[in-house]
Write a protein that holds these residues in place. Structure first.
Motif, PDB file in Angstrom:
ATOM      1  N   LEU A 128       0.674  -1.303   0.148  1.00 23.68           N
ATOM      2  CA  LEU A 128      -0.183   0.021   0.032  1.00 23.68           C
ATOM      3  C   LEU A 128       0.855   1.272  -0.205  1.00 23.68           C
ATOM      4  O   LEU A 128       0.531   2.587  -0.274  1.00 23.68           O
ATOM      5  N   ALA A 129       2.113   1.090   0.373  1.00 24.70           N
ATOM      6  CA  ALA A 129       3.077   2.199   0.422  1.00 24.70           C
ATOM      7  C   ALA A 129       3.864   2.526  -1.132  1.00 24.70           C
ATOM      8  O   ALA A 129       4.666   3.431  -1.032  1.00 24.70           O
ATOM      9  N   VAL A 130       3.498   1.520  -1.843  1.00 28.41           N
ATOM     10  CA  VAL A 130       4.114   1.663  -3.312  1.00 28.41           C
ATOM     11  C   VAL A 130       3.214   2.105  -4.211  1.00 28.41           C
ATOM     12  O   VAL A 130       2.094   1.673  -4.334  1.00 28.41           O
ATOM     13  N   ASP A 131       3.676   2.428  -5.643  1.00 29.52           N
ATOM     14  CA  ASP A 131       2.624   2.923  -6.579  1.00 29.52           C
ATOM     15  C   ASP A 131       2.581   2.020  -7.775  1.00 29.52           C
ATOM     16  O   ASP A 131       3.825   1.164  -7.729  1.00 29.52           O
ATOM     17  N   THR A 132       1.626   1.625  -8.359  1.00 35.57           N
ATOM     18  CA  THR A 132       1.737   0.892  -9.384  1.00 35.57           C
ATOM     19  C   THR A 132       2.599   1.116 -10.515  1.00 35.57           C
ATOM     20  O   THR A 132       3.293   0.118 -11.049  1.00 35.57           O
ATOM     21  N   SER A 133       2.935   2.343 -10.682  1.00 33.04           N
ATOM     22  CA  SER A 133       3.843   2.811 -11.581  1.00 33.04           C
ATOM     23  C   SER A 133       5.079   2.242 -11.343  1.00 33.04           C
ATOM     24  O   SER A 133       6.093   1.793 -12.146  1.00 33.04           O
ATOM     25  N   VAL A 134       5.572   2.123 -10.027  1.00 30.99           N
ATOM     26  CA  VAL A 134       6.942   1.784  -9.611  1.00 30.99           C
ATOM     27  C   VAL A 134       6.815   0.277  -9.859  1.00 30.99           C
ATOM     28  O   VAL A 134       7.721  -0.362 -10.278  1.00 30.99           O
ATOM     29  N   VAL A 135       5.945  -0.268  -9.389  1.00 30.81           N
ATOM     30  CA  VAL A 135       5.674  -1.915  -9.533  1.00 30.81           C
ATOM     31  C   VAL A 135       5.697  -2.161 -11.142  1.00 30.81           C
ATOM     32  O   VAL A 135       6.417  -3.305 -11.363  1.00 30.81           O
ATOM     33  N   ALA A 136       5.055  -1.459 -11.889  1.00 30.72           N
ATOM     34  CA  ALA A 136       5.414  -1.971 -13.330  1.00 30.72           C
ATOM     35  C   ALA A 136       6.613  -1.733 -13.827  1.00 30.72           C
ATOM     36  O   ALA A 136       7.038  -2.712 -14.618  1.00 30.72           O
ATOM     37  N   ASP A 137       7.436  -0.593 -13.208  1.00 32.58           N
ATOM     38  CA  ASP A 137       9.004  -0.686 -13.908  1.00 32.58           C
ATOM     39  C   ASP A 137       9.806  -1.913 -13.279  1.00 32.58           C
ATOM     40  O   ASP A 137      10.339  -2.352 -13.939  1.00 32.58           O
ATOM     41  N   VAL A 138       9.650  -2.300 -12.036  1.00 30.55           N
ATOM     42  CA  VAL A 138      10.050  -3.380 -11.621  1.00 30.55           C
ATOM     43  C   VAL A 138       9.734  -4.586 -12.313  1.00 30.55           C
ATOM     44  O   VAL A 138      10.618  -5.413 -12.618  1.00 30.55           O
ATOM     45  N   LEU A 139       8.460  -4.781 -12.520  1.00 28.44           N
ATOM     46  CA  LEU A 139       7.966  -6.046 -13.494  1.00 28.44           C
ATOM     47  C   LEU A 139       8.678  -5.979 -14.841  1.00 28.44           C
ATOM     48  O   LEU A 139       9.197  -7.103 -15.222  1.00 28.44           O
ATOM     49  N   ASP A 140       9.121  -4.835 -15.286  1.00 29.30           N
ATOM     50  CA  ASP A 140       9.819  -4.566 -16.461  1.00 29.30           C
ATOM     51  C   ASP A 140      11.401  -5.211 -16.364  1.00 29.30           C
ATOM     52  O   ASP A 140      11.668  -5.752 -17.335  1.00 29.30           O
ATOM     53  N   GLU A 141      12.013  -4.770 -15.311  1.00 31.41           N
ATOM     54  CA  GLU A 141      13.386  -5.356 -14.892  1.00 31.41           C
ATOM     55  C   GLU A 141      13.056  -6.891 -14.855  1.00 31.41           C
ATOM     56  O   GLU A 141      14.175  -7.740 -15.237  1.00 31.41           O
ATOM     57  N   HIS A 142      12.072  -7.512 -14.364  1.00 28.89           N
ATOM     58  CA  HIS A 142      11.811  -9.158 -14.165  1.00 28.89           C
ATOM     59  C   HIS A 142      11.394  -9.569 -15.708  1.00 28.89           C
ATOM     60  O   HIS A 142      11.201 -10.871 -15.734  1.00 28.89           O
ATOM     61  N   GLY A 143      11.343  -8.869 -16.679  1.00 34.15           N
ATOM     62  CA  GLY A 143      10.887  -9.428 -17.973  1.00 34.15           C
ATOM     63  C   GLY A 143       9.495  -9.582 -17.944  1.00 34.15           C
ATOM     64  O   GLY A 143       9.267 -10.508 -18.713  1.00 34.15           O
TER      65      GLY A 143
END
Length: 221
Positions: free
Chosen positions: A13-28
């Protein structure tokens, strides 16, 4: 899983979906966001573990849908019901279902379909993201066919996104994204790192640093 589901949910709840999307990009994993048609009608933030429900448009007689009641009764704490189906124009979800699920600890819903009782959902502060709203009830028109099975939801950058029971669902003003269950903790940890960097960048900008200086110091975020 090294931490409880409730603790992990609170951290998300303390992180944004945009940040999570960037991290998922890093994970392919670049195609985990749900279609932008799924938008908030009640609340602007949700986070929880996916509890999946599927249904279909069908004409039937009787006073209700026993399979729907059984599905709704199985949800547990810190879970979000994620609904898939083809009942265009029909409401799958409303106030009473929300209250029943909330009693069992559910923390929100995401629907590729319709909701009603929007005013009351807001009053109860029960977060719901859906594709549309409709006053038309599902009884006699739409029924549940399965629950706690893998489903597909419409995607933002692809035709569909797989959602499995136990995946993590995060939603905010930017949309909804799905984190595969086996990546939850690593994606969360990296998202927290990037969030901390973004906080430092904002502070540096307030102190008078230029954007170019911030990028040189902190890198791209």
């Amino acid at each position: 899983m090294s931490e409880t589901r409730a603790t992990i949910r609170k951290r998300f709840l303390a992180v944004d979906t945009s940040v999570v999307a960037d991290v998922l990009d890093e994970h392919g994993l670049p195609d985990q966001a749900l279609h932008p048609d799924l938008r908030p009608f009640s609340g602007t933030q949700l986070a929880g573990w996916a509890y999946t429900i599927a249904g279909e448009k069908a004409t039937y007689s009787g006073g209700g849908d026993p399979a729907k009641m059984q599905a709704c009764g199985g949800i547990g704490p810190d879970e979000i019901s994620v609904w898939a189906g083809d009942g265009e124009g029909i409401c799958y979800f409303g106030e009473l279902i929300a209250l029943g699920m909330a009693e069992r600890g559910s923390v929100g819903a995401v629907l590729d379909g319709g909701i009603r009782d929007v005013h009351w959902l807001r009053q109860h502060q029960f977060p719901v993201f859906a594709r549309y709203r409709s006053p038309i009830q599902s009884i006699g028109r739409w029924r549940v066919t399965a629950y706690q099975q893998p489903i597909t939801m419409p995607g933002a950058t692809c035709a569909s996104v797989d959602v499995r029971p136990g995946d993590f669902v995060l939603g905010d003003d930017d949309g909804v994204i799905v984190v595969p269950a086996e990546r939850v903790e690593t994606v969360l940890a990296r998202s927290e790192e990037l969030t901390a960097t973004e906080i430092r960048v904002r502070a540096a900008l307030r102190e008078g640093n230029t954007l170019a200086e911030c990028l040189a110091t902190f890198g791209h975020v």
